[in-house]
Motif scaffolding. Structure first.
Motif, PDB file in Angstrom:
ATOM      1  N   GLU A 113       0.779  -1.156   0.046  1.00 32.34           N
ATOM      2  CA  GLU A 113       0.112  -0.064  -0.201  1.00 32.34           C
ATOM      3  C   GLU A 113       0.972   1.415   0.000  1.00 32.34           C
ATOM      4  N   LYS A 114       1.981   1.374   0.892  1.00 31.20           N
ATOM      5  CA  LYS A 114       2.944   2.290   0.710  1.00 31.20           C
ATOM      6  C   LYS A 114       3.655   2.771  -0.721  1.00 31.20           C
ATOM      7  N   ILE A 115       3.654   1.502  -1.408  1.00 30.51           N
ATOM      8  CA  ILE A 115       4.562   1.623  -2.622  1.00 30.51           C
ATOM      9  C   ILE A 115       3.709   2.142  -3.570  1.00 30.51           C
ATOM     10  N   THR A 116       2.261   1.542  -3.769  1.00 24.06           N
ATOM     11  CA  THR A 116       1.165   2.085  -4.549  1.00 24.06           C
ATOM     12  C   THR A 116       0.711   3.193  -4.452  1.00 24.06           C
TER      13      THR A 116
END
Length: 119
Positions: A113-116
């Motif tokens: 979720e942090k990456i996307t």
């Protein structure tokens, strides 16, 4: 024939780059597992003091003849097992004291979720 020779001579730099890339990949694949451990180091003296009592009880148990079923069951019911007893029982992870822990699946979901950027 000249066309084949010209084509093969053009592949030499590509071949060299493939060899360099493969060597770099091998070097990093050996280095990164060691780097994944990180810089956090444990204090061996701290763990040694805690194990001395358990080692003392282990030495006492091994000096005697094997315990019977009744004695083993009584000692095992006192704590974790017949030798260790209840030593460090509060430091061990169990379902009762791990309610706030995040599972590996949750950690991966949070990372993705942090990456996307969906969070």
């Amino acid at each position: 024939m000249k066309n084949i020779g010209l084509g093969l001579s053009m592949l030499r730099p590509v071949r060299f780059l493939i060899v360099v890339f493969t060597c770099a990949l091998l070097i990093f694949s050996y280095a990164f597992p060691a780097a994944a451990i990180g810089t956090q180091r444990s204090n061996p003296e701290k763990g040694e003091a805690q194990l001395l009592e358990t080692q003392k009880k282990t030495d006492e148990v091994t000096a005697k003849p094997p315990l019977g079923l009744k004695e083993t069951t009584e000692r095992a019911n006192e704590g974790l097992n017949e030798v260790q007893g209840a030593a460090d029982i509060n430091k061990m992870n169990r379902p009762e004291n791990s309610q706030q822990a995040t599972s590996a699946e949750e950690q991966v979901e949070n990372f993705l979720e942090k990456i996307t950027g969906k969070k």
